[in-house]
Motif scaffolding. Structure first.
Motif, mmCIF file in Angstrom:
data_model
loop_
_atom_site.group_PDB
_atom_site.id
_atom_site.type_symbol
_atom_site.label_atom_id
_atom_site.label_comp_id
_atom_site.label_asym_id
_atom_site.label_seq_id
_atom_site.Cartn_x
_atom_site.Cartn_y
_atom_site.Cartn_z
ATOM 1 N N SER A 1 76.099 21.371 58.176
ATOM 2 C CA SER A 1 76.897 20.669 59.182
ATOM 3 C C SER A 1 77.053 19.212 58.773
ATOM 4 N N GLU A 34 79.693 17.164 70.518
ATOM 5 C CA GLU A 34 80.161 18.174 69.574
ATOM 6 C C GLU A 34 81.682 18.092 69.424
ATOM 7 N N ASP A 67 81.247 17.856 62.407
ATOM 8 C CA ASP A 67 81.048 18.904 63.414
ATOM 9 C C ASP A 67 80.549 18.317 64.724
#
Length: 375
Positions: free
Chosen positions: A117, A185, A162
Motif C-alpha cells: 500500500s 482512506e 491508498d
C-alpha cells in the motif's frame, strides 16, 4: 570518492556498501526512464521494500537507526532522487503511525513497508505552504465522527496513495493548536492529475480534494489539536532524510563529472589534469563531505534522543545548497555534453532544485536556525 567518517561503525559501512550495490544494480538502470515517464516507480518501489529499506527505522521492521537510514537515503539518491524521495515518505508515515497511531492505525505499517500500500502526508495547501499553520481544511464534529472539507496541494503520492494522513483544523480559533491529524482512506478523498514537475518527476505530486468526507472518531491520529506538532516532529526526521538525499544527488553528479573529466581529452591530455578543473573538483568534494557530516551529526543526535531541530534544519539547508552548487558545476565540467536532455548531470541538476524548497524552504530553515540559536 572516500565517504568514511568517525560517526560510522562497522555495521553502518556494511549497510552503506550493500545499499550502494543494490542502488547501482536495481535503481540506477531505471533512473532515466522514471524521469522521462514521470510516473510512480512501482516496480523499483517493490524492490526497495523487498530489500527491507521501507520503514527502516521502525523497531517492528528493520529496527535501524537514523544514521543508517541517512546512508540509505544518500545511496538511493545517488542513483535516483525520485526513488529516494518515495522511500523517505514511507519512513515519515511509518514514524507517525508507529509513534502516534492507534493499534488499528499501526496495522497500516506492515503493508506500507512491504510495498503493498501507498500513503500520503497531506499538510500543505494552496495558501498554506511555509505558513503550515494556516491550513483552511476544516474538520467539523458530526455525531460520533467528523466531516472534512478542503483542498491539499503539493502532496507526494497524491495520485497513487491508498490512504493519507490529513491535517485539518478542528478549532480555527486555536490556530496551530487546533490542527488535528486524520487517517483517511481513498474514497474519502480524490486527486487531480499529477503536477508536471521540473525534477524528481516520478513522485506523483498533486492535489487531494476532500468534499464532505465523513470519518469516524477513531480516524484521529494522536489527539485533538496535536496534528501540527506531529507534523513538525516528522519534519525533523524528514529534513535529515532530505539532507542525505541532497548529499546523494551531489555525490552522483560529482562522480559523473569525475568520470567525464578524466576521460575527456583536450589539448592532448585529460581535462582533469588541468589545475582549474582539479580545484573545482576539490572544492565540490569538500562541500559534499561537510554537508554529509552535518547530516550525520543531526542523525546521531536524533538516535541519542537529544534535541535536533536546529541541527536537522542546518543539515537540510546546507546539503541542499551544496547539491545545487555541485550539480551546476558538474554540468559546467561536462560542457555541451552536460546540457543535452537525458544527460545524467542535467537530471541531477533538475532533481536538486526542489531540495531547497520542500520540507521547509531554505529561507524558513534559516528562520528556524536563527530562532533556535538566538531565541
Amino acid at each position: 570518492m572516500p565517504t568514511e567518517n568517525a560517526f560510522l561503525e562497522t555495521g553502518h559501512v556494511a549497510l552503506r556498501d550493500r545499499v550502494r550495490e543494490f542502488a547501482r544494480e536495481e535503481v540506477a538502470p531505471h533512473a532515466a526512464d522514471i524521469d522521462t515517464r514521470a510516473e510512480f516507480p512501482h516496480g523499483v518501489y517493490r524492490r526497495i521494500a523487498e530489500e527491507g529499506l521501507l520503514g527502516f527505522t521502525r523497531p517492528s521492521l528493520a529496527g535501524g537507526d537514523v544514521l543508517g537510514w541517512s546512508l540509505v537515503m544518500e545511496e538511493l539518491a545517488a542513483a535516483s532522487a525520485t526513488v529516494a524521495d518515495v522511500a523517505l515518505l514511507a519512513e515519515m508515515l511509518a514514524l507517525i503511525l508507529d509513534e502516534e497511531g492507534s493499534e488499528q492505525q499501526k496495522a497500516l505499517i506492515s503493508p506500507l513497508a512491504t510495498g503493498e500500500s501507498l500513503g500520503a502526508f497531506a499538510l500543505t495547501e494552496p495558501t498554506a505552504g511555509s505558513d503550515a499553520a494556516a491550513v483552511k481544511t476544516r474538520a467539523i464534529r458530526n455525531g460520533d465522527g467528523y466531516v472534512l472539507d478542503g483542498t491539499k496541494a503539493w502532496i507526494n503520492n497524491a495520485s497513487v496513495a491508498d490512504w493519507a494522513i490529513v491535517l485539518a483544523s478542528t478549532d480555527p480559533e486555536a490556530g496551530k493548536d487546533g490542527i488535528t491529524a486524520f487517517h483517511v482512506e481513498r474514497g474519502g478523498f480524490s486527486s487531480g492529475e499529477p503536477y508536471d514537475l521540473m525534477g524528481q518527476r516520478g513522485i506523483s505530486v498533486g492535489e487531494l480534494y476532500l468534499r464532505g468526507t465523513s470519518v469516524p472518531e477513531d480516524s484521529v491520529v494522536g489527539g485533538l489539536g496535536e496534528g501540527f506538532e506531529i507534523a513538525m516532529r516528522s519534519l525533523d526526521l524528514g529534513r535529515i532524510g532530505i539532507g542525505a538525499l541532497a548529499v546523494g544527488i551531489a555525490r552522483g553528479a560529482l562522480s559523473a563529472a569525475i568520470e567525464y573529466t578524466t576521460g575527456r581529452e583536450q589539448f592532448g591530455r585529460p581535462i582533469a589534469s588541468f589545475q582549474g578543473i582539479r580545484w573545482i573538483v576539490a572544492d565540490l568534494a569538500t562541500d559534499i563531505e561537510a554537508a554529509r557530516l552535518l547530516v550525520h551529526r543531526a542523525a546521531v543526535l536524533r538516535d541519542a534522543g537529544r534535541p535536533h531541530r536546529r541541527e536537522a534544519a542546518m543539515a537540510k539547508l546546507r546539503a541542499s545548497d551544496v547539491a545545487m552548487k555541485v550539480t551546476v558545476e558538474a554540468l559546467q565540467l561536462h560542457g555541451g555534453a552536460g546540457y543535452l536532455k537525458g544527460s545524467p548531470v542535467e537530471r541531477y541538476l533538475r532533481d536538486a532544485k526542489v531540495t531547497q524548497i520542500y520540507e521547509g524552504t531554505n529561507q524558513i530553515l534559516r528562520q528556524i536556525v536563527a530562532r533556535e540559536t538566538l531565541g
